[in-house]
Design a protein around this motif. Sequence first.
Motif, PDB file in Angstrom:
ATOM      1  N   LYS A 103       0.821  -1.217   0.000  1.00 37.63           N
ATOM      2  CA  LYS A 103       0.000   0.000   0.000  1.00 37.63           C
ATOM      3  C   LYS A 103       0.855   1.268   0.000  1.00 37.63           C
ATOM      4  O   LYS A 103       0.612   2.203  -0.766  1.00 37.63           O
ATOM      5  CB  LYS A 103      -0.930  -0.005   1.208  1.00 37.63           C
ATOM      6  CG  LYS A 103      -2.063  -1.020   1.122  1.00 37.63           C
ATOM      7  CD  LYS A 103      -2.977  -0.901   2.332  1.00 37.63           C
ATOM      8  CE  LYS A 103      -4.114  -1.915   2.241  1.00 37.63           C
ATOM      9  NZ  LYS A 103      -5.015  -1.826   3.403  1.00 37.63           N
ATOM     10  N   ASN A 104       1.861   1.336   0.861  1.00 35.20           N
ATOM     11  CA  ASN A 104       2.706   2.534   0.939  1.00 35.20           C
ATOM     12  C   ASN A 104       3.541   2.703  -0.325  1.00 35.20           C
ATOM     13  O   ASN A 104       3.739   3.827  -0.801  1.00 35.20           O
ATOM     14  CB  ASN A 104       3.612   2.457   2.169  1.00 35.20           C
ATOM     15  CG  ASN A 104       2.835   2.551   3.475  1.00 35.20           C
ATOM     16  OD1 ASN A 104       1.997   3.423   3.637  1.00 35.20           O
ATOM     17  ND2 ASN A 104       3.109   1.638   4.397  1.00 35.20           N
ATOM     18  N   GLU A 177       2.470 -11.426   4.899  1.00 37.50           N
ATOM     19  CA  GLU A 177       2.573 -10.653   6.132  1.00 37.50           C
ATOM     20  C   GLU A 177       3.936  -9.977   6.243  1.00 37.50           C
ATOM     21  O   GLU A 177       4.043  -8.812   6.645  1.00 37.50           O
ATOM     22  CB  GLU A 177       2.338 -11.577   7.332  1.00 37.50           C
ATOM     23  CG  GLU A 177       0.895 -12.025   7.480  1.00 37.50           C
ATOM     24  CD  GLU A 177       0.710 -12.967   8.652  1.00 37.50           C
ATOM     25  OE1 GLU A 177       1.733 -13.358   9.246  1.00 37.50           O
ATOM     26  OE2 GLU A 177      -0.441 -13.303   8.958  1.00 37.50           O
ATOM     27  N   ARG A 180       4.125  -7.111   3.891  1.00 38.90           N
ATOM     28  CA  ARG A 180       3.337  -5.996   4.413  1.00 38.90           C
ATOM     29  C   ARG A 180       4.124  -5.265   5.504  1.00 38.90           C
ATOM     30  O   ARG A 180       4.078  -4.023   5.581  1.00 38.90           O
ATOM     31  CB  ARG A 180       2.004  -6.522   4.949  1.00 38.90           C
ATOM     32  CG  ARG A 180       1.058  -5.401   5.403  1.00 38.90           C
ATOM     33  CD  ARG A 180      -0.268  -5.942   5.891  1.00 38.90           C
ATOM     34  NE  ARG A 180      -1.090  -6.366   4.765  1.00 38.90           N
ATOM     35  CZ  ARG A 180      -1.436  -7.619   4.520  1.00 38.90           C
ATOM     36  NH1 ARG A 180      -0.990  -8.576   5.319  1.00 38.90           N
ATOM     37  NH2 ARG A 180      -2.209  -7.923   3.504  1.00 38.90           N
ATOM     38  N   ASN A 181       4.864  -6.011   6.333  1.00 39.35           N
ATOM     39  CA  ASN A 181       5.714  -5.367   7.345  1.00 39.35           C
ATOM     40  C   ASN A 181       6.826  -4.551   6.693  1.00 39.35           C
ATOM     41  O   ASN A 181       7.153  -3.447   7.146  1.00 39.35           O
ATOM     42  CB  ASN A 181       6.323  -6.426   8.269  1.00 39.35           C
ATOM     43  CG  ASN A 181       5.279  -7.119   9.131  1.00 39.35           C
ATOM     44  OD1 ASN A 181       4.210  -6.565   9.384  1.00 39.35           O
ATOM     45  ND2 ASN A 181       5.574  -8.329   9.579  1.00 39.35           N
ATOM     46  N   ASP A 183       6.619  -3.123   3.841  1.00 43.24           N
ATOM     47  CA  ASP A 183       5.971  -1.938   3.288  1.00 43.24           C
ATOM     48  C   ASP A 183       5.706  -0.904   4.379  1.00 43.24           C
ATOM     49  O   ASP A 183       5.795   0.306   4.134  1.00 43.24           O
ATOM     50  CB  ASP A 183       4.665  -2.352   2.609  1.00 43.24           C
ATOM     51  CG  ASP A 183       3.997  -1.198   1.883  1.00 43.24           C
ATOM     52  OD1 ASP A 183       4.558  -0.712   0.885  1.00 43.24           O
ATOM     53  OD2 ASP A 183       2.914  -0.770   2.335  1.00 43.24           O
ATOM     54  N   GLU A 184       5.383  -1.359   5.590  1.00 42.74           N
ATOM     55  CA  GLU A 184       5.189  -0.418   6.696  1.00 42.74           C
ATOM     56  C   GLU A 184       6.499   0.278   7.061  1.00 42.74           C
ATOM     57  O   GLU A 184       6.516   1.479   7.358  1.00 42.74           O
ATOM     58  CB  GLU A 184       4.629  -1.166   7.906  1.00 42.74           C
ATOM     59  CG  GLU A 184       3.202  -1.649   7.713  1.00 42.74           C
ATOM     60  CD  GLU A 184       2.698  -2.442   8.907  1.00 42.74           C
ATOM     61  OE1 GLU A 184       3.490  -2.605   9.873  1.00 42.74           O
ATOM     62  OE2 GLU A 184       1.535  -2.875   8.883  1.00 42.74           O
ATOM     63  N   GLY A 187       7.028   2.912   4.500  1.00 41.54           N
ATOM     64  CA  GLY A 187       6.179   4.075   4.750  1.00 41.54           C
ATOM     65  C   GLY A 187       6.688   4.935   5.887  1.00 41.54           C
ATOM     66  O   GLY A 187       6.642   6.171   5.822  1.00 41.54           O
ATOM     67  N   LYS A 188       7.185   4.307   6.962  1.00 38.30           N
ATOM     68  CA  LYS A 188       7.708   5.077   8.093  1.00 38.30           C
ATOM     69  C   LYS A 188       8.958   5.860   7.705  1.00 38.30           C
ATOM     70  O   LYS A 188       9.136   7.013   8.107  1.00 38.30           O
ATOM     71  CB  LYS A 188       8.020   4.132   9.256  1.00 38.30           C
ATOM     72  CG  LYS A 188       6.783   3.525   9.903  1.00 38.30           C
ATOM     73  CD  LYS A 188       7.171   2.554  11.011  1.00 38.30           C
ATOM     74  CE  LYS A 188       5.947   1.924  11.655  1.00 38.30           C
ATOM     75  NZ  LYS A 188       6.302   0.951  12.715  1.00 38.30           N
ATOM     76  N   SER A 191       7.966   8.809   5.693  1.00 42.72           N
ATOM     77  CA  SER A 191       7.320   9.805   6.556  1.00 42.72           C
ATOM     78  C   SER A 191       8.347  10.597   7.353  1.00 42.72           C
ATOM     79  O   SER A 191       8.244  11.827   7.489  1.00 42.72           O
ATOM     80  CB  SER A 191       6.341   9.102   7.494  1.00 42.72           C
ATOM     81  OG  SER A 191       5.731  10.029   8.366  1.00 42.72           O
TER      82      SER A 191
END
Length: 446
Positions: A103-104, A177, A180-181, A183-184, A187-188, A191
């Motif tokens: 997603k990110n 999973e 997805r981690n 990708d998080e 994203g961080k 940011s």
Amino acid sequence: MAENRIHARERLLSFMLLFSVGLSTVRSTAQVPLLIWSTDSLPPLASPSAGHISSDQELTAYLSPVFASGPHTVLLFLQEKLSKDDLTRYGGVFGNKQDSAFKNLEAALQSSSSVAFPALEWRSPSAITALLEAELRASPVLADPDTLSHLSIDVSVNNLMLINLPYCSDSLKSCKELLRNNDEVLGKVLSVVQTKGVPYISIYTGQQPSRVISETAVPQEKMGRSLLQAVEADVKPPIIFNMTGQPCIMLWAQNLNVSTKSGEWIDLATQTPQLTGSCSPSNSQLVLSYPSGYVLSFSMSQRFYPVSARNWFSLDTVELEVGGVSASYAGSRGIYAPAEYSFRCQSVNNFQDALLVRNNTNSSLSVWSLNFIDFQIQGFGLNNGTNFSYASDCASFFTPAIWMGLLTSLLMLLIFLYGLHMIMQLNTMDRFDDPKGPFISVPQSE
């Protein structure tokens, strides 16, 4: 804003489609995808042909002018393993977007200037890192979101931030999973860098492919039918006339053949002309002056037609001038298109299925002829200085081949209907001889 999101989504979809290109002569090739996005504008990247595998030299040739513009902060998200199948299998482009593992990453590609190398030839786990070190002349710094939040970034020098990401096991659930981690984490990091106000270039790729798949080698050339909206490498560029620094007229032709009194054909497309002209919302003119003394002028206009509720442009006149004598031809037979389109025709001439009609009554000019082959022109609505808009072709829909097919089909249908009618008229006999009745006796005379 909504239009920008649509364009970004289409660009992302094209990236993912390139990742799943099908191939045909089988060979085993190790390759990894590589995605680049930036807060600044990135130069465009030509769409690769089907099955093309980019080399290190191609990547270096693309990155060198990008990094040469000044100091850059590069975020290298280097996953332990990555293949194009991971992006299409666990991404949200072909599946459920709400369940995407990227997603990110997809949001970053949609909101930034981005390019993709769908298949980059893989040589060693450290190849990408070494290439970036050589281009930036900076050593990589291992980083994560917590480290970056406390790290002071000097934007006056080149910085290479290396974020290592793990890869998954063979289990489908644990793989999604873990991605997805990852990708998080991506994203961080983005940011944190955005919060610091640091412009950056991000690269997402793998140290090695997660799988080596059997792929086919195809000729490195574009396949299929294309007009001049996508100018190919071996095609000469179109003639572009700029007004106040903005392109306003484009013209392209394989051949611009002209013939005057001598009867000898001369192809003006082999010469480089000097450009003059004018552009306005309702009229435009392109004048091509050639070293051989020939001058070609194209005059166009656009009008609003209430019946179609849109603007249309037309090529009103084409003028040929040689040695002070000129002949004018009116484009009165079908040289028109919607104002936001370009006009294209395989042949534009004044002697066979003529689209150009002579205006001059001077009989001495009757031997002058024009024949433009594979001709395309646009005088209004240019939004891009390198590409034509969608082309309106002069070819009619009902070609002789289509008429022949329609008439043949009609004839076969008539034969079928006649046969069916004949079958429907057949009746069974309503009277039969009674086999149980007396036989007919025929007396015989001696």
